[in-house]
Scaffold this active site. Structure first.
Site, PDB file in Angstrom:
ATOM      1  N   GLU A   1     -54.902  -2.245   6.191  1.00 33.07           N
ATOM      2  CA  GLU A   1     -54.446  -0.887   6.120  1.00 33.07           C
ATOM      3  C   GLU A   1     -54.236  -0.495   4.594  1.00 33.07           C
ATOM      4  OE1 GLU A   1     -53.286   1.166   8.674  1.00 33.07           O
ATOM      5  OE2 GLU A   1     -54.471  -0.272   9.745  1.00 33.07           O
TER       6      GLU A   1
ATOM      7  N   TYR B   1     -49.802   4.680  15.487  1.00 34.33           N
ATOM      8  CA  TYR B   1     -50.255   6.012  15.706  1.00 34.33           C
ATOM      9  C   TYR B   1     -51.645   6.487  15.854  1.00 34.33           C
ATOM     10  CZ  TYR B   1     -51.444   6.287  10.831  1.00 34.33           C
ATOM     11  OH  TYR B   1     -51.733   6.116   9.646  1.00 34.33           O
ATOM     12  N   GLY B   2     -52.499   5.474  15.545  1.00 29.91           N
ATOM     13  CA  GLY B   2     -54.141   5.714  15.431  1.00 29.91           C
ATOM     14  C   GLY B   2     -54.721   4.372  16.244  1.00 29.91           C
TER      15      GLY B   2
END
Length: 246
Positions: free
Chosen positions: A149, A74-75
């Protein structure tokens, strides 16, 4: 279009996603990151120990080693996933939305001028990309993905259901961990814009991160009013600084 082509559903993305071989995140030097953090005054223990992160990754993937894995982006994963993938699809996640709520004093900010980065937080809906990692390379690719992440536990891995034009997908998403002090929800939009407009860290500027996100959504034809609004505010701030000679 060949079934072996990762971009068979979205040939328009072929030149907009960085080759993993060129990604900083495939060969992150954690010793250099630790030294940089210490120079900035960050306390020891700011990141998750490698052995702890690895144990958590293996626990999380228990029972799934023989399966291909879908990962929701999403980024920055949308343009720089740093993983080898066999397929990419435009996908939608209900019940989550983008939020610049990740307080950043290293990657795209400093303790003196903190920036903000995206997290996936609950509420609304989020359109992005889904990447499929083949089971044969799952161990190596998820090692790299979790190192990136889950370096400091601002995110948590979660199984989610995505919708795509080719059908539903069960996927891994990294969502905001509200138990972590770096997740700061509810920052007013004007303050978000002011922080993003000024901040810079070893990965670059927070503004460039926002601009890349905005541009990728344009390429995909995705409308995210929050990102559009925030991008416009940051752009206006830079125009104002130019006018007054900053």
């Amino acid at each position: 279009m060949s079934l072996d082509d990762p971009f068979r559903h979205h040939p328009e993305l072929r030149r907009t996603i960085k080759d993993p071989a060129d990604s900083y995140f495939r060969d992150m030097d954690l010793a250099a990151i630790d030294a940089r953090a210490a120079a900035l005054g960050r306390p020891e223990g700011w990141r998750t120990p490698c052995e702890v992160r690895e144990a958590e990754r293996r626990d999380w993937l228990e029972g799934h080693w023989e399966e291909d894995l879908w990962v929701f982006a999403y980024g920055s994963l949308m343009w720089d996933p740093a993983i080898h993938f066999a397929e990419v699809r435009h996908a939608t996640l209900e019940g989550f939305e983008r939020s610049f709520c990740l307080w950043d004093e290293g990657g795209r900010g400093t303790p003196q001028t903190p920036g903000l980065m995206l997290a996936l937080d609950r509420g609304g809906r989020c359109e992005g990309l889904a990447f499929r990692i083949e089971s044969a390379i799952l161990d190596r690719e998820t090692f790299l993905l979790f190192r990136r992440e889950m370096i400091a536990r601002a995110y948590l891995p979660e199984w989610v259901t995505l919708e795509s034009a080719q059908g539903p997908l069960r996927a891994l998403a990294f969502v905001a961990n509200h138990a972590n002090e770096r997740i700061v929800p509810g920052i007013p939009l004007d303050r978000q814009a002011a922080m993003i407009a000024r901040a810079e860290g070893h990965l670059g500027t927070a503004e460039a991160y926002l601009a890349h996100t905005h541009r990728k959504l344009e390429v995909l034809g995705i409308e995210d009013p929050y990102i559009t609004d925030l991008h416009a505010r940051v752009t206006a701030l830079h125009g104002a600084r130019t006018e007054v000679g900053f």
